[in-house]
Every structure is written in structure tokens, then in C-alpha cells.
Design an enzyme around this catalytic site. Structure first.
Site, PDB file in Angstrom:
ATOM      1  N   SER A  66       0.831  -1.206   0.000  1.00 47.82           N
ATOM      2  CA  SER A  66       0.000   0.000   0.000  1.00 47.82           C
ATOM      3  C   SER A  66       0.864   1.253   0.000  1.00 47.82           C
ATOM      4  CB  SER A  66      -0.869  -0.006   1.262  1.00 47.82           C
ATOM      5  OG  SER A  66      -1.446   1.260   1.456  1.00 47.82           O
ATOM      6  N   TYR A 109      -2.193  -0.436  10.145  1.00 48.65           N
ATOM      7  CA  TYR A 109      -2.419  -0.975   8.786  1.00 48.65           C
ATOM      8  C   TYR A 109      -1.135  -0.858   7.969  1.00 48.65           C
ATOM      9  CZ  TYR A 109      -3.886  -1.059   3.889  1.00 48.65           C
ATOM     10  OH  TYR A 109      -3.978  -1.331   2.540  1.00 48.65           O
TER      11      TYR A 109
HETATM   12  N1  LIG Z   1      -8.293  -0.189  -2.755  1.00 45.60           N
HETATM   13  C1  LIG Z   1      -7.218   0.560  -2.489  1.00 45.60           C
HETATM   14  O1  LIG Z   1      -7.199   1.778  -2.719  1.00 45.60           O
HETATM   15  C2  LIG Z   1      -5.975  -0.072  -1.907  1.00 45.60           C
HETATM   16  C3  LIG Z   1      -4.875   0.770  -1.649  1.00 45.60           C
HETATM   17  C4  LIG Z   1      -3.724   0.209  -1.128  1.00 45.60           C
HETATM   18  C5  LIG Z   1      -3.654  -1.147  -0.884  1.00 45.60           C
HETATM   19  N2  LIG Z   1      -4.736  -1.942  -1.118  1.00 45.60           N
HETATM   20  C6  LIG Z   1      -4.600  -3.378  -0.849  1.00 45.60           C
HETATM   21  O2  LIG Z   1      -5.081  -4.095  -1.977  1.00 45.60           O
HETATM   22  C7  LIG Z   1      -5.692  -5.310  -1.560  1.00 45.60           C
HETATM   23  C8  LIG Z   1      -7.103  -5.403  -2.103  1.00 45.60           C
HETATM   24  O3  LIG Z   1      -7.850  -4.297  -1.611  1.00 45.60           O
HETATM   25  P1  LIG Z   1      -9.362  -4.012  -1.997  1.00 45.60           P
HETATM   26  O4  LIG Z   1      -9.520  -2.542  -2.125  1.00 45.60           O
HETATM   27  O5  LIG Z   1      -9.778  -4.904  -3.091  1.00 45.60           O
HETATM   28  O6  LIG Z   1     -10.058  -4.442  -0.616  1.00 45.60           O
HETATM   29  P2  LIG Z   1     -11.330  -5.353  -0.330  1.00 45.60           P
HETATM   30  O7  LIG Z   1     -11.585  -5.239   1.131  1.00 45.60           O
HETATM   31  O8  LIG Z   1     -12.433  -4.992  -1.267  1.00 45.60           O
HETATM   32  O9  LIG Z   1     -10.823  -6.796  -0.695  1.00 45.60           O
HETATM   33  C9  LIG Z   1     -10.150  -7.636   0.207  1.00 45.60           C
HETATM   34  C10 LIG Z   1     -10.892  -8.964   0.260  1.00 45.60           C
HETATM   35  O10 LIG Z   1     -10.172  -9.814   1.136  1.00 45.60           O
HETATM   36  C11 LIG Z   1     -11.072 -10.519   1.936  1.00 45.60           C
HETATM   37  N3  LIG Z   1     -10.397 -10.852   3.197  1.00 45.60           N
HETATM   38  C12 LIG Z   1     -10.021 -10.001   4.187  1.00 45.60           C
HETATM   39  N4  LIG Z   1      -9.458 -10.680   5.188  1.00 45.60           N
HETATM   40  C13 LIG Z   1      -9.452 -11.987   4.812  1.00 45.60           C
HETATM   41  C14 LIG Z   1      -8.999 -13.176   5.436  1.00 45.60           C
HETATM   42  N5  LIG Z   1      -8.431 -13.160   6.652  1.00 45.60           N
HETATM   43  N6  LIG Z   1      -9.150 -14.349   4.769  1.00 45.60           N
HETATM   44  C15 LIG Z   1      -9.737 -14.388   3.536  1.00 45.60           C
HETATM   45  N7  LIG Z   1     -10.189 -13.282   2.912  1.00 45.60           N
HETATM   46  C16 LIG Z   1     -10.049 -12.101   3.547  1.00 45.60           C
HETATM   47  C17 LIG Z   1     -12.258  -9.604   2.136  1.00 45.60           C
HETATM   48  O11 LIG Z   1     -13.462 -10.319   2.403  1.00 45.60           O
HETATM   49  C18 LIG Z   1     -12.312  -8.847   0.808  1.00 45.60           C
HETATM   50  O12 LIG Z   1     -13.256  -9.440  -0.069  1.00 45.60           O
HETATM   51  C19 LIG Z   1      -5.593  -5.327  -0.045  1.00 45.60           C
HETATM   52  O13 LIG Z   1      -4.447  -6.062   0.312  1.00 45.60           O
HETATM   53  C20 LIG Z   1      -5.417  -3.871   0.324  1.00 45.60           C
HETATM   54  O14 LIG Z   1      -4.736  -3.732   1.545  1.00 45.60           O
HETATM   55  C21 LIG Z   1      -5.898  -1.433  -1.631  1.00 45.60           C
END
Ligand SMILES: NC(=O)c1ccc[n+]([C@@H]2O[C@H](COP(=O)([O-])OP(=O)(O)OC[C@H]3O[C@@H](n4cnc5c(N)ncnc54)[C@H](O)[C@@H]3O)[C@@H](O)[C@H]2O)c1
Length: 330
Positions: free
Chosen positions: A130, A155
Site C-alpha cells: 500500500s 495498517y
Molecule cells: N483499494 C485501495 O485503494 C488499496 C490501496 C492500497 C492497498 N490496497 C490493498 O489491496 C488489496 C485489495 O484491496 P481491496 O480494495 O480490493 O479491498 P477489499 O476489502 O475490497 O478486498 C479484500 C478482500 O479480502 C477478503 N479478506 C479479508 N481478510 C481476509 C482473510 N483473513 N481471509 C480471507 N479473505 C479475507 C475480504 O473479504 C475482501 O473481499 C488489499 O491487500 C489492500 O490492503 C488497496
């Protein structure tokens, strides 16, 4: 035909990446625990589009449940790539429930790396980091060569830990691994706890938008299609082990951002324009754990991956708003 394990497959980025992999002919095993951090019906709706494709299989699993995760090695020994996106996301929530971040992001990353090292045909382990790892850094734009020793939230600290674990496994076991620092991703099928979603809902409801740091906030907003393109490009380009020639183990980090730092008020103006409605705003102080500005240096991603984000917010926001209105029937 490649067999790719995608964790967080019911999530915003994971479902979009899975769709792209299926479209190009890969088979996908999706893993997600469908937790209730936000609206589960949205996660189920994303999944429904994927399960319609025969090349997609789904396993409802907690990634921190290491025994059941390891069973995937026997069930799917032909996995050739992993895209690990499951995580407990969200900076603000990490102040109220720190433990879930350690469980999902630190134990989860370890469970995935242990799984990776048992897969004989694995060519690449790609995982989400991130932009928040840059924390209190003031040098802009944020470069992957900058020190990242000042996480502002738990986080961010768990995401940085994940990067260090990725490096360690590349060093110990030669697993080609790449960490991706995503910058504020938005677009159709997005996350209800993020700015585009919250502001759109509040403007439609006539509720005031809280502008933290009194509106002095900038974000490098990155459209989902650009992110998906970047993730797939990364998957196809595993890092080389350069230790024999005096170089690094096969681990790399990249920024996936738009390389434009937009003021939050300009972002809101795009949503107002797309909705043809005015926002009410209240000015609030800075939130603990938050950062005022993000801005991605994407030189390395351009050079090594050919990553060229092409969607400004003036194009991406109307697409998001169209999807939102259609999905919620408003
Ligand atoms: N969206 C953004 O702007 C952003 C920015 C920086 C980093 N990220 C990273 O990108 C990745 C995806 O993010 P996103 O925006 O799609 O988030 P999201 O929350 O929509 O997707 C994450 C998914 O992981 C699942 N999950 C969470 N904990 C879990 C566990 N212990 N076991 C199994 N499944 C689990 C959740 O149910 C969810 O469906 C994450 O690692 C997040 O930290 C996202």
C-alpha cells in the site's frame, strides 16, 4: 493455460483482476472469507459474475487458517501464479481493531508464503502492499527507493511487514515475489469505505461530507482498469534472481499509482458534476493515522513493466458514478 490463485477474490481489486485473468484464458482459484467489514452482499454480487465462468473455482477460507490454506497445495498442485490481495484494509479501522490487521495481514502473508514455497510449479508470488507504507514521508513523489520507516498506522505497519516477509522468502527459498504499493484505487465495484463511494452516497442523500484536515488533502487516485492492467503485467514478469551476479534475490517492489496528486475538493467537484448535484461539506481536523498527501513516482513501474495509467478522474469518476447509480438503482 495458467492456473492462478487469487486471494481476496470477492474484494474490489481481487474480483476485477480475476475477471481480467479469466478473459484472457487463465483459470482462477478464488479465495475469500467474505467477512463483514463492509456490505457482504456487494462481495457476493462481485463473486456471482465470476462463478458464472467454468474456469473459476471458489473456496471460502480465512487466509490466516494455515492448515486449510496448505490443503490447497494438494488440491491444486498445478498453481503457477499467486496474486495475494486478501487483507484487512482501511487505515481508520486499524485504530479500533488492531488485532484483525495482524491476523489477516501478517499471519495471512505468512500462510500464503508457506503455501507458495510448497508449490513446485510456482513462477511468481504477487502481493498487495500500500502507498500507506510511505507514512510521514515528506519527499514527493513517493519513490520505491525512499526509506519507509515511519508508518502512521498499524495498517501501514502490517503492509510494510508483508514486504519484508516477501523479501525474506525470496532470499531463503528463491521464490520470485513482487509487492505492489497501490495508490487509492477507485472505480466500478469499488469499496464502500473509500472516498468515491462515501462521497457519492452522501451527496445523493443530501448529507454533509466531512473534509478532514480542513480539505487540505491530496490523493493519487488510480482507476481500477489501470490497476488491473498493472497487476497482470506484473504477474507476467517475475523478477530474476540476480544473486549469482552479485545482485538481489528475486523480490521487487513497485508503485501502482496514477502519478497525479489531486486535491480532494477537485475529486468531489468531479462527483458533483457527474451527479449534477452540489455537496454539502463540513471542515474537520486531521484524523489520527491519516496522511495529508500521496503521490506516486511510477518511473520504475514504467521502465520494468510498461505500466502507463491512462485514466484521469474526469474519465474515471463518471464511470464510477454510472456504475453506482445502476447498482443501487438511484
Ligand atoms: N483499494 C485501495 O485503494 C488499496 C490501496 C492500497 C492497498 N490496497 C490493498 O489491496 C488489496 C485489495 O484491496 P481491496 O480494495 O480490493 O479491498 P477489499 O476489502 O475490497 O478486498 C479484500 C478482500 O479480502 C477478503 N479478506 C479479508 N481478510 C481476509 C482473510 N483473513 N481471509 C480471507 N479473505 C479475507 C475480504 O473479504 C475482501 O473481499 C488489499 O491487500 C489492500 O490492503 C488497496
Amino acid at each position: 493455460m495458467a492456473l492462478i490463485l487469487v486471494t481476496g477474490a470477492a474484494g474490489f481489486i481481487g474480483s476485477s483482476v480475476s475477471r481480467a485473468l479469466l478473459a484472457r484464458g487463465d483459470s482462477v482459484i478464488g479465495v475469500d472469507n467474505l467477512n463483514a467489514y463492509y456490505d457482504v452482499t456487494l462481495k457476493e454480487a462481485r463473486l456471482k459474475h465470476l462463478t458464472a465462468d467454468k474456469a473459476f473455482s471458489f473456496r471460502k477460507l480465512d487466509i490466516a487458517d494455515r492448515d486449510n490454506m496448505l490443503k490447497l497445495v494438494e488440491e491444486f498442485p498445478a498453481i503457477s501464479g499467486i496474486i495475494h490481495l486478501a487483507a484487512q484494509a482501511g487505515v481508520r479501522h486499524s485504530l479500533t481493531d488492531p488485532y484483525i490487521y495482524v491476523t489477516s495481514n501478517v499471519m495471512g502473508q505468512t500462510a500464503l508464503l508457506e503455501l507458495a514455497r510448497r508449490l513446485k510449479g510456482l513462477t511468481h508470488f504477487v502481493y498487495a502492499s500500500s502507498s500507506s507504507v510511505y507514512g510521514g514521508n515528506t519527499k514527493l513523489p513517493f519513490s520505491v527507493d525512499d526509506p519507509v520507516e515511519q508508518p502512521n498506522s498499524l495498517y501501514a505497519a502490517t503492509k510494510r511487514a508483508g514486504e519484508l516477509f516477501g523479501f525474506t522468502y525470496a532470499h531463503l527459498y528463491g521464490i520470485p515475489a513482487t509487492g505492489l504499493r497501490f495508490f487509492t484505487v477507485y472505480g466500478p465495484w469499488g469499496r464502500p469505505d473509500m472516498a468515491a463511494f462515501i462521497f457519492t452516497r452522501q451527496i445523493i442523500a443530501g448529507e454533509p461530507i466531512k473534509l478532514f484536515n480542513r480539505g487540505e488533502m491530496w490523493r493519487d487516485f488510480t482507476y481500477i482498469d489501470d490497476i488491473v492492467e498493472g497487476v497482470v503485467r506484473v504477474l507476467d514478469r517475475p523478477p530474476v534472481d540476480e544473486r549469482k551476479i552479485g545482485g538481489a534475490p528475486p523480490h521487487r517492489l513497485y508503485n501502482l499509482g496514477n502519478h497525479r496528486s489531486e486535491k480532494l475538493t477537485d475529486f468531489i467537484a468531479e462527483i458533483e458534476q457527474a451527479l449534477q448535484r452540489k455537496a454539502k461539506v463540513t471542515l474537520e481536523p486531521m484524523q489520527p493515522g491519516d496522511v495529508a498527501r500521496t503521490y506516486a513516482d511510477i518511473e520504475a513501474s514504467r521502465r520494468d513493466l510498461g505500466f502507463e495509467p491512462s485514466t484521469p478522474i474526469s474519465i474515471g469518476i463518471p464511470k464510477f458514478v454510472d456504475w453506482y447509480k445502476d447498482y443501487y438503482g438511484v
